[in-house]
Write an enzyme that holds these catalytic residues in place. Structure first.
Site, mmCIF file in Angstrom:
data_model
loop_
_atom_site.group_PDB
_atom_site.id
_atom_site.type_symbol
_atom_site.label_atom_id
_atom_site.label_comp_id
_atom_site.label_asym_id
_atom_site.label_seq_id
_atom_site.Cartn_x
_atom_site.Cartn_y
_atom_site.Cartn_z
ATOM 1 N N HIS A 63 0.823 -1.213 0.000
ATOM 2 C CA HIS A 63 0.000 0.000 0.000
ATOM 3 C C HIS A 63 0.857 1.263 0.000
ATOM 4 C CE1 HIS A 63 0.399 -0.046 4.554
ATOM 5 N NE2 HIS A 63 0.493 1.251 4.317
ATOM 6 N N ASP A 111 -0.010 -7.531 1.431
ATOM 7 C CA ASP A 111 0.472 -6.146 1.549
ATOM 8 C C ASP A 111 1.993 -6.133 1.683
ATOM 9 O OD1 ASP A 111 0.486 -3.418 1.749
ATOM 10 O OD2 ASP A 111 -0.264 -3.348 3.820
ATOM 11 N N SER A 115 4.188 2.440 8.369
ATOM 12 C CA SER A 115 3.869 1.460 7.322
ATOM 13 C C SER A 115 5.110 1.058 6.534
ATOM 14 C CB SER A 115 2.837 2.034 6.354
ATOM 15 O OG SER A 115 1.568 2.095 6.940
#
Length: 265
Positions: free
Chosen positions: A66, A113, A198
């Site tokens: 992402h 992901d 992230s």
């Protein structure tokens, strides 16, 4: 046209850093010792950190899918050897992106992901920049395993990102977790990953077992665990890409040494 693209990228950057789902910064952690995590990578657009990553090969960084989804590779700069984002040092090495690799990333369900970033050249490994080992394909990580999460993400849901790399001791848990994920909590404290973390690594027993993926209920909510993409599901895929690139480089070297033109044979 250029100004429209710039505005679009800035909005995308803001959405990555401030989403209520995707994670970014360490809450309740501590500053890492300078350059004690030499595999840690900062991904930046226009000088702004937006995601972390892990150096797993001199020319490859592993991050969350992402983080790079819908972003033109030429807009991203990869930094290694960083401790304080606001204090450039001689240890910093900056790279352009040659290519992104993903593996059936599902944006709606936040599955698979994980992404690889091929750098424009190999990193020069030294005391401040090192690769970290991958787990074995299918390797499990038992509940209760002690790990280390890290990143330059926000210090709280409504707080700014940290300029200095933060780290946090966490414990692997299984409640509310999914089979594609590794989930963690910081026992007896209000702490966890947040926006901006992230793509960063979850390091367990010296191995990068997972990639920081998403949170629920806000940063360090204590109602939900933090969710990481399980790296051991993708080791064969990762190694196939590394082999393909390395074999391609060997062929190029053979062509050059035999007197063939540079590039394609």
């Amino acid at each position: 046209m250029a100004s429209l693209l710039l505005r679009t990228l800035l909005l995308l950057l803001a959405s990555i850093q401030g989403s209520l789902v995707l994670s970014s910064k360490i809450v309740g952690g501590r500053p890492a010792l300078p350059h004690s995590r030499p595999y840690m990578i900062s991904l930046q657009i226009l000088g702004n950190h937006f995601c972390g990553g892990t150096l797993i090969h001199p020319q490859f960084v592993m991050t969350a899918a992402h983080c790079v989804d819908k972003i033109p590779p030429e807009m991203v700069t990869v930094f290694a050897g960083v401790h304080d984002l606001t204090n450039p040092e001689s240890s910093w090495q900056a790279f352009s992106v040659q290519r992104f690799y993903t593996n059936d990333y599902n944006e709606n369900q936040i599955l698979n992901d994980i992404a690889l970033i091929q750098l424009d050249r190999p990193a020069s490994l030294n005391a401040n920049i090192q690769v970290v080992p991958l787990p074995r394909q299918g390797q499990s990580l038992p509940m209760g395993t002690q790990c280390l999460a890290m990143g330059w993400g926000r210090l709280g849901t409504e707080l700014p990102i940290s300029s200095v790399l933060q780290e946090l001791n966490v414990t692997v848990v299984t409640f509310l977790c999914r089979e594609h994920n590794i989930c963690t909590l910081a026992p007896r404290q209000r702490a966890g990953i947040c926006f901006g973390d992230s793509g960063g690594p979850l390091i367990c027993q010296g191995t990068v077992h997972a990639v920081d993926s998403f949170i629920k209920g806000g940063c360090a909510s204590q109602r939900f665990p933090d969710f990481f993409a399980r790296v051991s599901l993708y080791v064969n895929w990762i190694n196939s890409i590394l082999r393909r690139v390395e074999e391609g480089e060997e062929k190029n070297e053979d062509w050059q040494s035999s007197g063939s033109p540079m590039g394609n044979p």
